[in-house]
Design a protein around this motif. Structure first.
Motif, PDB file in Angstrom:
ATOM      1  N   VAL A 161       0.860  -1.179   0.000  1.00 37.30           N
ATOM      2  CA  VAL A 161       0.000   0.000   0.000  1.00 37.30           C
ATOM      3  C   VAL A 161       0.898   1.231   0.000  1.00 37.30           C
ATOM      4  N   ALA A 162       0.669   2.144  -0.934  1.00 36.45           N
ATOM      5  CA  ALA A 162       1.406   3.405  -0.985  1.00 36.45           C
ATOM      6  C   ALA A 162       0.445   4.553  -0.716  1.00 36.45           C
ATOM      7  N   ILE A 163       0.689   5.288   0.358  1.00 39.49           N
ATOM      8  CA  ILE A 163      -0.088   6.490   0.654  1.00 39.49           C
ATOM      9  C   ILE A 163       0.628   7.647  -0.040  1.00 39.49           C
ATOM     10  N   VAL A 164      -0.040   8.251  -1.021  1.00 39.51           N
ATOM     11  CA  VAL A 164       0.622   9.143  -1.979  1.00 39.51           C
ATOM     12  C   VAL A 164      -0.041  10.519  -1.952  1.00 39.51           C
ATOM     13  N   PRO A 165       0.726  11.587  -1.748  1.00 41.18           N
ATOM     14  CA  PRO A 165       0.133  12.933  -1.808  1.00 41.18           C
ATOM     15  C   PRO A 165      -0.300  13.275  -3.233  1.00 41.18           C
ATOM     16  N   VAL A 166      -1.494  13.837  -3.358  1.00 43.97           N
ATOM     17  CA  VAL A 166      -2.056  14.184  -4.667  1.00 43.97           C
ATOM     18  C   VAL A 166      -2.702  15.554  -4.586  1.00 43.97           C
ATOM     19  N   ALA A 167      -2.775  16.209  -5.746  1.00 44.07           N
ATOM     20  CA  ALA A 167      -3.455  17.509  -5.833  1.00 44.07           C
ATOM     21  C   ALA A 167      -3.769  17.803  -7.282  1.00 44.07           C
ATOM     22  N   LEU A 168      -5.011  18.157  -7.553  1.00 40.68           N
ATOM     23  CA  LEU A 168      -5.347  18.661  -8.874  1.00 40.68           C
ATOM     24  C   LEU A 168      -4.845  20.101  -8.991  1.00 40.68           C
TER      25      LEU A 168
END
Length: 318
Positions: free
Chosen positions: A207-214
């Motif tokens: 499991v990779a907890i990944v920062p995201v942002a549009l």
């Protein structure tokens, strides 16, 4: 590969969890995750959302060992599975040395040994075993009341190869945070496989907890990463992981370090297609579940926009 959602803030009221639980229940996201919380405990927030009618699979990524004895941890996560009627991923990690010392009087001499003892005790208890163990850090002579419950997977927070090998030996899930996809592919996944082979068992899920942002005109990707992960970038164990991943870490220039982390592919930003391409890189690196973490968005522009980003991305990635 599945897609899940991270609660992008530490809730002060359990009602704040509900919109994100509803997003998971009413859409294609696999699971709702939260990290260790010193305000509303993650497990309590998940249970409260279930009480409000939103019973969804959940993930703890990660709870910190010094705060709970493994018997209490096993009881709490199984209690959550019973309360929600849904599977739970219970991830654990050793905490920073300063936290270990504050709660124990001294840091763990061997965090790997502490994690091994903890996970083996929790897994044994959840399997219905009478666990008798007098370890270096954790002692347990107990058995939980047997009761049918949804499955609980036990995970370890993984940043470096040693913990990855241990997770391969003893855990159901390996949970990463801020790990570049190339580092996962070249270092962590091979170490997981090596540990699993040594123990004669299948490799755990990744499991990779990944920062995201549009994309937004008001804030660039470096702003988003610093808002969501500034303290992580200053922590010694994350700095060491990033250096091992080939990201030059400069403790005297945090914005420069954040820019280098963004360039490594850790923060997925831009339009929906850009983020989807980044998620594909994690899939190709061996990740089984990507958790979309909009904490930076939430801190910069608010929970409503963070929820909207999650909704758009979950739908697009389905």
């Amino acid at each position: 590969m599945t897609t899940s959602v991270q609660l992008p803030f530490v809730p002060r009221k359990v009602e704040q969890v509900v919109p994100f639980a509803a997003l998971v229940e009413n859409g294609p996201a696999q699971r709702l995750w939260q990290g260790h919380s010193m305000v509303v405990d993650a497990l309590h927030g998940f249970a409260a959302a279930a009480g409000a009618g939103f019973r969804v699979p959940t993930g703890l990524g990660v709870g910190l060992l010094p705060f709970r004895h493994p018997l209490d941890a096993a009881h709490q996560v199984r209690s959550l599975a019973l309360a929600t009627g849904q599977p739970v991923v219970a991830g654990f990690g050793p905490a920073a040395p300063q936290t270990q010392a504050a709660l124990r009087g001294e840091p763990y001499r061997s965090p790997l040994t502490a994690c091994r003892e903890y996970v083996e005790i929790v897994r044994g208890l959840l399997a219905g075993e009478h666990v008798e163990r007098a370890g270096e850090y954790f002692t347990c002579d107990a058995q939980m009341v047997e009761v049918p419950a949804p499955p609980v997977e036990v995970g370890l927070g993984v940043l470096r190869a040693g913990m990855a090998r241990l997770a391969g030996e003893v855990a159901d899930v390996a949970i990463t945070w801020l790990t570049p996809p190339d580092y996962l592919r070249d270092v962590l996944v091979p170490a997981l496989t090596e540990g699993a082979a040594a123990a004669g068992r299948p490799a755990p899920r990744v499991v990779a907890i990944v920062p995201v942002a549009l994309g937004r005109d008001s804030h660039g990707p470096v702003d988003v990463l610093l808002a969501g992960n500034g303290p992580h970038l200053q922590a010694a164990h994350y700095a060491d992981m990033l250096r091992r991943a080939g990201v030059a870490h400069d403790p005297s220039d945090l914005p420069l370090t954040a820019r280098r982390v963004v360039e490594s592919g850790v923060l997925l930003h831009g339009d929906v297609e850009d983020v989807a391409a980044g998620v594909a890189r994690y899939r190709d690196a061996g990740v089984d579940e990507v958790v979309l973490n909009t904490t930076g968005v939430c801190r910069l522009v608010g929970a409503r926009d963070a929820l909207a980003d999650c909704r758009a991305l979950v739908d697009a990635l389905a």
